[in-house]
Design an enzyme around this catalytic site. Structure first.
Site, PDB file in Angstrom:
ATOM      1  N   GLN A 184     -33.656 -89.786  -5.773  1.00 24.56           N
ATOM      2  CA  GLN A 184     -33.216 -88.661  -4.956  1.00 24.56           C
ATOM      3  C   GLN A 184     -32.258 -89.067  -3.844  1.00 24.56           C
ATOM      4  O   GLN A 184     -31.611 -88.214  -3.252  1.00 24.56           O
ATOM      5  CB  GLN A 184     -34.437 -87.952  -4.362  1.00 24.56           C
ATOM      6  CG  GLN A 184     -35.240 -87.201  -5.415  1.00 24.56           C
ATOM      7  CD  GLN A 184     -36.565 -86.707  -4.880  1.00 24.56           C
ATOM      8  OE1 GLN A 184     -37.569 -87.389  -4.995  1.00 24.56           O
ATOM      9  NE2 GLN A 184     -36.578 -85.534  -4.288  1.00 24.56           N
ATOM     10  N   ASN A 197     -45.965 -89.590 -10.327  1.00 24.32           N
ATOM     11  CA  ASN A 197     -45.834 -88.679  -9.211  1.00 24.32           C
ATOM     12  C   ASN A 197     -45.951 -87.238  -9.698  1.00 24.32           C
ATOM     13  O   ASN A 197     -45.135 -86.782 -10.494  1.00 24.32           O
ATOM     14  CB  ASN A 197     -44.484 -88.890  -8.513  1.00 24.32           C
ATOM     15  CG  ASN A 197     -44.366 -88.065  -7.252  1.00 24.32           C
ATOM     16  OD1 ASN A 197     -45.297 -88.019  -6.443  1.00 24.32           O
ATOM     17  ND2 ASN A 197     -43.247 -87.390  -7.089  1.00 24.32           N
ATOM     18  N   GLU A 198     -46.971 -86.534  -9.250  1.00 25.12           N
ATOM     19  CA  GLU A 198     -47.122 -85.103  -9.516  1.00 25.12           C
ATOM     20  C   GLU A 198     -47.065 -84.713 -10.995  1.00 25.12           C
ATOM     21  O   GLU A 198     -46.209 -83.920 -11.395  1.00 25.12           O
ATOM     22  CB  GLU A 198     -46.080 -84.299  -8.730  1.00 25.12           C
ATOM     23  CG  GLU A 198     -46.173 -84.491  -7.234  1.00 25.12           C
ATOM     24  CD  GLU A 198     -45.406 -83.413  -6.462  1.00 25.12           C
ATOM     25  OE1 GLU A 198     -44.885 -82.472  -7.082  1.00 25.12           O
ATOM     26  OE2 GLU A 198     -45.360 -83.500  -5.225  1.00 25.12           O
ATOM     27  N   GLU A 227     -47.350 -87.162   0.483  1.00 25.79           N
ATOM     28  CA  GLU A 227     -46.273 -86.287   0.948  1.00 25.79           C
ATOM     29  C   GLU A 227     -46.923 -85.130   1.675  1.00 25.79           C
ATOM     30  O   GLU A 227     -47.837 -84.499   1.146  1.00 25.79           O
ATOM     31  CB  GLU A 227     -45.453 -85.691  -0.211  1.00 25.79           C
ATOM     32  CG  GLU A 227     -44.574 -86.668  -0.935  1.00 25.79           C
ATOM     33  CD  GLU A 227     -43.737 -85.971  -2.010  1.00 25.79           C
ATOM     34  OE1 GLU A 227     -43.546 -84.745  -1.942  1.00 25.79           O
ATOM     35  OE2 GLU A 227     -43.277 -86.674  -2.916  1.00 25.79           O
ATOM     36  N   TRP A 272     -43.033 -86.379   4.049  1.00 25.08           N
ATOM     37  CA  TRP A 272     -41.892 -86.152   3.160  1.00 25.08           C
ATOM     38  C   TRP A 272     -40.804 -85.490   3.971  1.00 25.08           C
ATOM     39  O   TRP A 272     -41.018 -84.418   4.483  1.00 25.08           O
ATOM     40  CB  TRP A 272     -42.278 -85.262   1.967  1.00 25.08           C
ATOM     41  CG  TRP A 272     -41.115 -85.146   1.034  1.00 25.08           C
ATOM     42  CD1 TRP A 272     -40.268 -84.084   0.914  1.00 25.08           C
ATOM     43  CD2 TRP A 272     -40.648 -86.145   0.127  1.00 25.08           C
ATOM     44  NE1 TRP A 272     -39.298 -84.372  -0.016  1.00 25.08           N
ATOM     45  CE2 TRP A 272     -39.508 -85.631  -0.507  1.00 25.08           C
ATOM     46  CE3 TRP A 272     -41.074 -87.443  -0.195  1.00 25.08           C
ATOM     47  CZ2 TRP A 272     -38.780 -86.348  -1.452  1.00 25.08           C
ATOM     48  CZ3 TRP A 272     -40.358 -88.162  -1.135  1.00 25.08           C
ATOM     49  CH2 TRP A 272     -39.226 -87.607  -1.752  1.00 25.08           C
ATOM     50  N   GLU A 316     -33.077 -82.626  -3.738  1.00 26.89           N
ATOM     51  CA  GLU A 316     -34.401 -82.050  -3.981  1.00 26.89           C
ATOM     52  C   GLU A 316     -34.442 -81.320  -5.319  1.00 26.89           C
ATOM     53  O   GLU A 316     -34.652 -80.108  -5.398  1.00 26.89           O
ATOM     54  CB  GLU A 316     -34.796 -81.129  -2.823  1.00 26.89           C
ATOM     55  CG  GLU A 316     -35.175 -81.886  -1.552  1.00 26.89           C
ATOM     56  CD  GLU A 316     -36.565 -82.521  -1.610  1.00 26.89           C
ATOM     57  OE1 GLU A 316     -37.329 -82.212  -2.538  1.00 26.89           O
ATOM     58  OE2 GLU A 316     -36.885 -83.326  -0.714  1.00 26.89           O
ATOM     59  N   TRP A 317     -34.229 -82.089  -6.359  1.00 29.68           N
ATOM     60  CA  TRP A 317     -34.365 -81.591  -7.728  1.00 29.68           C
ATOM     61  C   TRP A 317     -33.590 -80.306  -7.948  1.00 29.68           C
ATOM     62  O   TRP A 317     -32.405 -80.267  -7.665  1.00 29.68           O
ATOM     63  CB  TRP A 317     -35.850 -81.452  -8.087  1.00 29.68           C
ATOM     64  CG  TRP A 317     -36.603 -82.715  -7.776  1.00 29.68           C
ATOM     65  CD1 TRP A 317     -37.567 -82.882  -6.812  1.00 29.68           C
ATOM     66  CD2 TRP A 317     -36.428 -84.009  -8.379  1.00 29.68           C
ATOM     67  NE1 TRP A 317     -38.015 -84.179  -6.807  1.00 29.68           N
ATOM     68  CE2 TRP A 317     -37.332 -84.895  -7.748  1.00 29.68           C
ATOM     69  CE3 TRP A 317     -35.607 -84.520  -9.389  1.00 29.68           C
ATOM     70  CZ2 TRP A 317     -37.455 -86.240  -8.090  1.00 29.68           C
ATOM     71  CZ3 TRP A 317     -35.714 -85.862  -9.742  1.00 29.68           C
ATOM     72  CH2 TRP A 317     -36.632 -86.687  -9.092  1.00 29.68           C
TER      73      TRP A 317
END
Ligand SMILES: *[C@@H]1O[C@H](CO)[C@@H](O)[C@H](O)[C@H]1NC(C)=O
Ligand SMILES: *[C@@H]1O[C@H](CO)[C@@H](O)[C@H](O)[C@H]1NC(C)=O
Ligand SMILES: *[C@@H]1O[C@H](CO)[C@@H](O)[C@H](O)[C@H]1NC(C)=O
Length: 414
Positions: free
Chosen positions: A45, A127-128, A345, A368, A375-376
């Site tokens: 990112q 992650n997630e 985060e 975070w 951001e995606w």
């Protein structure tokens, strides 16, 4: 990375610290001496450099370069068509039960243990996975953009929202277990580190005091947190998931279950906000148009008929509900045996301070994010950093109020 819009404006949270909650300002001594503090960041990112150093393409590299991804209607019929391939998908699920993905992942993880294990003492495998499964394979808003949501699969080119999210999550869980097994058998003893994974978790509360909403809230927690933590702690999916998802939910073999159970040394939690939950289990259209989110028979809301869950922030999905983190930590403590937790985060420190008093096993907190970043699906517009990055002026960095606040907070007081 966080749920939905992946936005959290740290500034608004700091305002919260100052105006809403603080009868007295919290400081470092509200936390144990050995508590870790930091910020989250992400190479993908921040750095870009998608083609440097022999790096191959990731699903995000491909996804973010598809022209007209959201509006391209010409291919949306593929999504509709996919939706009806139930039998084929069951076969797909069986095929994915083979070992190859897990082996590739375990090999990759082992390479990292070998190369960096002398310095890295906390390994986080994923992650997630919830976000990847739901946003990537149910909604299709994230890479790789799979979905079959009806009635408007506008940007779905391929996918099956009723099945793929569960396969993806299943492979995440088994891949983590495979990597953790290698780490523990071959590296942990020598390198002395620990291994865990990161889950994103909203805190969920019943919209009303009715039995139906209370039961629905537990189901919704099962479908979000329990989806992963139940296998990792108990060796199997929550019973509410098994009964509601049925044949579409993959099964762990006995050997897999044994490998998965207890494979977390700690869990990382990304937490940003709280939602109300309302029972929706009698909704006929959802039972017909199944997707992973509808399977929980619940809807999440920010308004329960009389109250908003909290003040809105500039991040469309984040509401200021500071008590949530404390409740979430207590929930994990009670249900999952006080597993060590890192808040990996978040933007909420104040009520976390109380968790120590509650006897929760929270070991660290990471804001975070360090820098404004990509951001995606929000691109560069969501500025989540403690530091502002001027993209038009040589990427110059400027500390925001939140950076000053955090620095001040961490300053030794005596
Ligand atoms: C920090 O917080 C503790 C507990 O709330 C308080 O007793 C102490 O005076 C505070 N220290 C400073 C320097 O503000
Ligand atoms: C909505 O939630 C608030 C607390 O968050 C509660 O006081 C209120 O009774 C709830 N409304 C309904 C309709 O249950
Ligand atoms: C039932 O679910 C559908 C699809 O998610 C939704 O559009 C509709 O509002 C729901 N009906 C009720 C009564 O909540």
């Amino acid at each position: 990375m966080a749920l939905k819009n992946d936005i959290i404006l740290i500034l608004s949270v700091v305002v919260l610290f100052e105006t809403q909650l603080c009868t007295s300002e919290i400081n470092r001594s509200d936390f144990p001496n050995d508590f870790y503090f930091g910020t989250g960041s992400s190479a993908t990112q921040c750095e870009g450099a998608a083609k440097e150093d022999g790096k191959g393409p990731s699903v995000w590299d491909t996804f973010s370069h598809i022209p007209g991804r959201v509006t391209d209607l010409s291919t949306s019929d593929i999504g509709v068509d996919q939706y009806h391939r139930y039998q084929e998908d069951i076969q797909l699920m069986k095929d994915l039960g083979t070992n190859s993905y897990r082996k590739d992942y375990a090999n990759f993880a082992e390479t990292c243990f070998q190369k960096f294990g002398d310095r890295v003492k906390f390994w986080i495998t994923m992650n997630e996975p919830y976000t990847v499964a739901v946003q990537g394979y149910d909604f299709g808003r994230h890479a790789p953009g799979h979905c079959s949501l009806l009635p408007s699969p506008l940007f779905c080119k391929i996918g099956n929202s009723a099945i793929e999210p569960y396969i993806v999550a299943h492979n995440f869980i088994r891949s983590h277990a495979a990597a953790a097994d290698i780490y523990r058998k071959k590296y942990k003893g020598i390198q002395g580190g620990s291994i865990g994974t990161i889950l994103n978790a909203l805190w969920l509360v019943p919209a009303t005091n009715t039995e139906r909403d209370i039961v629905a809230t537990q189901r919704a927690r099962d479908f979000m947190i329990g989806w992963f933590l139940d296998p990792f702690v108990f060796g199997d999916y929550p019973s509410s998931m098994k009964s509601r998802v049925g044949i579409r939910l993959p099964k762990f073999s006995e050997a897999e279950s044994a490998l998965v159970k207890g494979s977390l040394d700690f869990v990382g939690i990304n937490h940003f906000t709280t939602y109300y939950v309302k029972d929706d289990s009698l909704n006929i259209s959802k039972r017909i148009l199944k997707d992973a989110l509808a399977d929980n028979g619940a809807v999440v809301l920010t308004f329960n008929g009389t109250h908003f869950i909290g003040e809105m922030t500039n991040s469309l999905w984040v509401f200021i509900a500071p008590e949530g983190i404390r409740s979430l930590m207590n929930y994990i403590k009670l249900k999952y045996g006080n597993l060590p937790i890192f808040i990996t985060e978040s933007g909420n420190l104040q009520s976390l301070a109380f968790c120590a008093i509650d006897g929760c096993n929270v070991k660290g907190y990471f804001v975070w994010a360090l820098l404004d970043n990509w951001e995606w699906d929000n691109g560069y517009s969501a500025r989540t950093g403690l530091y502002y990055v001027d993209y038009t002026d040589n990427l110059k960095r400027y500390p925001k109020k939140s950076a000053v606040w955090y620095k001040n907070f961490l300053k030794p007081t005596n």
